[in-house]
Every structure is written in structure tokens, then in C-alpha cells.
Design an enzyme around this catalytic site. Structure first.
Site: not given
Ligand code: NAP
Length: 324
Positions: A263, A234, A232, A281, A177, A157
Site C-alpha cells: 500500500e 492485512r 480486510i 484501506h 492457531r 474483529i
Molecule cells: P485480535 O483480536 O488480536 O485477533 C487476531 C486474531 O488473529 C486472533 O484471534 C488470532 O487467533 C489470529 N491469528 C494470529 N496469528 C495467526 C496465525 N498465524 N494464523 C491464524 N490466525 C492467527 O485482532 P483484531 O482486533 O481482531 O484485529 C485483527 C487484524 O485486523 C489486525 O491485526 C489488523 O491487521 C486488521 N485490521 C484491519 C483494518 C482495516 O482497516 N482494514 C482495521 C483494523 C484492523 P489465534 O490466537 O487463535 O490464532
């Protein structure tokens, strides 16, 4: 597959419930008062769980299901599932990546524009009749012109948000990270350092212990009095009391929030502030996208029980091709 017992931890969208009902023997988790009796009676037969952010799939819950093979989570974020425990106990966890990426990125940009250009406040102004009574809505201090954005968590995202930000002419950097190859944006190993340098901080980081409150008072102070926070990802990623104080004291200029720590409870202090934007959300909340997510929950379960493995296992439970 009718002989397979599946537990739904809550009422999910009809597309999921109808297909699970038609394919498996479906159980619904009862209210807490009846839960122990239900788990004692049906728990030993349950082989799969369909769940979402509404229920905690922790060690105690999964431990009460001795035949559990797979937990299919509705949503890409699976911080309500103890995936580490599942992995150590031979249980596969799946989520719903990719199908919601563009929708959530759209919402992020909508939220950014609403926040920086005060669009919800200006609509409230019109509806209250102030345009006629008091004249034009005040010019906004906020603008995206010439601004820089720091993205916390440049995952699926985050990259879709970055692509949209590029189209808006924003300068982009990111923190995670580790630095990523083949990404044209500046990497900051320190979140505070990035917050110091950017105008707008967009968090799309997953929840969980590792990211808990990483946007704290120090990061907000670094963002500074003209800074904008968009969340957007968590709610647990932001220290909410510290954010409330930073907004009240104008340590930062404003915030746009789609997610909150507890929430659906949103602190009264946030609701009282007219200069920020609060969404319930709704990141992935269109019928189109929720249907795709729901189908992926069902498809993960049917693929698993057809012996073809999970379609989208999470990192903590990689699929080796061997059951158990
Ligand atoms: P993703 O592709 O798995 O990306 C997550 C990213 O988080 C990775 O690039 C990772 O980068 C980074 N990350 C993980 N741990 C970290 C840390 N300790 N410090 C800094 N960066 C960290 O997931 P995605 O599909 O993009 O989704 C991301 C998140 O969006 C979901 O987990 C969910 O909580 C949220 N979301 C919200 C909504 C909403 O309705 N608001 C909808 C969908 C998703 P590195 O490995 O380089 O650290």
C-alpha cells in the site's frame, strides 16, 4: 510533562498532534535525508514514539533511541513495529484495540455485499448511462443466500464479523492457531480444509512473518471457481501474485480487498479487473472511529508518563507493573 520528549514518526490526525504538542516536547521525524542528523541530535532525549503503519519501527530505529520507553501505535495491527525486539529491550508497545472493532466489521460486511452482488459494478453501469441505453444490469451469479463463510482469525474483529454474518443467515466456521472455547462455530485446524468447504473466505488476520502469504495458490484453489475472498486484515497475508493469477484464470470467482501487499500501490492487474472490488484501506476510516483510536494513542502515553502504566499493551510487551 513538557520535559518529556516524544517523537511522532509522521503527521497524525490533529487530535493526536495537538494533544502531544500541548503535553510533551514534540519532535517530528524529518525526511530520510535529514534523519541521521536528527537522530544523532535528538535521539538520546526521546522517551516515547507515536507511530502508525506509515513508518517502520524496527530494531535499527528503536535502537537509535536509547531512552525509549514506549511506542504508541495508531491502529490495532502493529506489524510495522518490531514488538518482539521492543519486549526484549524493555520497551512497551501499545495499539488501539476494541474502539475500531465494530467499524471494521461493518466495512467487512459492506465489502462482502459489494463483491458478491456486484454493487460497485452496477453503480458504474448506471452512471455510464447503460441502464437507459442497454437495459437492466445483468443478474448476479453471486448471492449470500444459503452460503457458508470461513473466517481466518476469529479475534475481536473476526467475532464482530461473525455476529453480522449470523444475522445474514450464513453458516460460519473459522481457522486460527487453536480452537476457541465458548464459540459456536466449527473450527478448522487447516486453512486449506476450511477453504475447500466454504463459499466465502474472509481474512481478518494480522500481518507479520507468521501469517505472511498463508492465503496462497493452494488455499485459492481449494476455495474453487465459485469461491469468494474478502481481505480486510492485512495485504501481506495473501500471496498477491497468486491471487491475481487465480482471479485471471477464474480459479476463484471474485474478491473484495480493503488491504494490499504494498500500500498504497495496488497492482495494475487488479485495477484492470472489473469483477472484483477494491477499497483503499478504509476499514476503520470514519472520523468517529479514528478519533477514538487517536485518543487511545494519546491516553496510552499520558497514562505511562503519569506512572499508571500503558492502557493497551500488546501481547509481546505485557505490562508487569514495573517500569524498565
Ligand atoms: P485480535 O483480536 O488480536 O485477533 C487476531 C486474531 O488473529 C486472533 O484471534 C488470532 O487467533 C489470529 N491469528 C494470529 N496469528 C495467526 C496465525 N498465524 N494464523 C491464524 N490466525 C492467527 O485482532 P483484531 O482486533 O481482531 O484485529 C485483527 C487484524 O485486523 C489486525 O491485526 C489488523 O491487521 C486488521 N485490521 C484491519 C483494518 C482495516 O482497516 N482494514 C482495521 C483494523 C484492523 P489465534 O490466537 O487463535 O490464532
Amino acid at each position: 510533562m513538557k520535559t518529556i520528549d516524544v517523537l511522532a514518526t509522521g503527521t497524525m490526525i490533529p487530535l493526536i498532534m495537538e494533544q502531544l504538542e500541548a503535553t510533551f516536547t514534540l519532535h517530528r521525524l524529518p525526511a530520510p535525508a535529514e534523519r541521521d542528523a536528527f537522530l544523532a541530535a535528538a535521539g538520546p532525549r526521546i522517551r516515547a514514539v507515536a507511530t502508525g503503519g506509515h513508518a517502520r519501527m524496527d530494531a535499527a530505529m528503536m535502537g537509535a533511541l536509547p531512552k525509549l520507553e514506549i511506542v504508541a501505535n495508531f491502529g490495532v495491527g502493529y506489524d510495522s513495529v518490531d514488538a518482539g525486539w521492543a519486549g526484549r529491550n524493555g520497551i512497551v508497545v501499545t495499539n488501539t484495540p476494541d474502539v475500531l472493532t465494530e467499524e471494521v466489521a461493518d466495512t467487512a460486511l459492506g465489502l462482502l455485499l459489494m463483491t458478491v452482488r456486484e454493487l460497485s459494478a452496477s453503480e458504474r453501469y448506471l452512471r455510464a448511462g447503460h441502464w437507459v441505453a442497454k437495459g437492466a444490469f445483468p443478474l448476479t451469479h453471486g448471492t449470500l443466500r444459503g452460503k457458508s463463510v470461513g473466517i481466518l482469525a476469529l479475534g475481536r474483529i473476526g467475532k464482530a464479523i461473525a455476529k453480522r454474518c449470523e444475522a445474514f443467515g450464513l453458516t460460519i466456521s473459522y481457522h486460527g492457531r487453536s480452537a476457541q472455547k465458548d464459540v459456536p462455530y466449527r473450527y478448522y485446524p487447516s486453512l486449506v480444509e476450511m477453504a475447500k468447504d466454504v463459499d466465502i473466505l474472509i481474512s481478518v488476520a494480522p500481518g507479520g512473518a507468521e501469517t505472511h502469504h498463508i492465503i496462497d495458490a493452494a488455499v485459492l484453489a481449494a476455495l474453487g471457481p465459485t469461491g469468494v475472498l474478502i481481505n480486510i486484515g492485512r495485504g501481506s497475508v495473501v500471496d498477491e501474485p497468486a491471487l491475481i493469477k487465480a482471479l485471471q484464470d477464474r480459479t476463484i470467482a471474485t474478491a473484495g480487498l480493503d488491504v494490499f501487499e504494498h500500500e498504497p500501490k495496488v497492482p495494475a492487474e487488479l485495477i484492470a479487473m472489473d469483477h472484483i472490488v477494491l477499497l483503499p484501506h478504509v476499514g476503520s476510516g470514519s472520523h468517529h472511529t479514528r478519533r477514538l483510536m487517536g485518543q487511545l494513542v494519546v491516553d496510552n502515553l499520558t497514562s505511562w508518563f503519569a506512572g499508571k502504566g500503558p492502557l493497551t499493551p500488546v501481547a509481546e510487551t505485557p505490562w508487569s507493573g514495573i517500569k524498565g
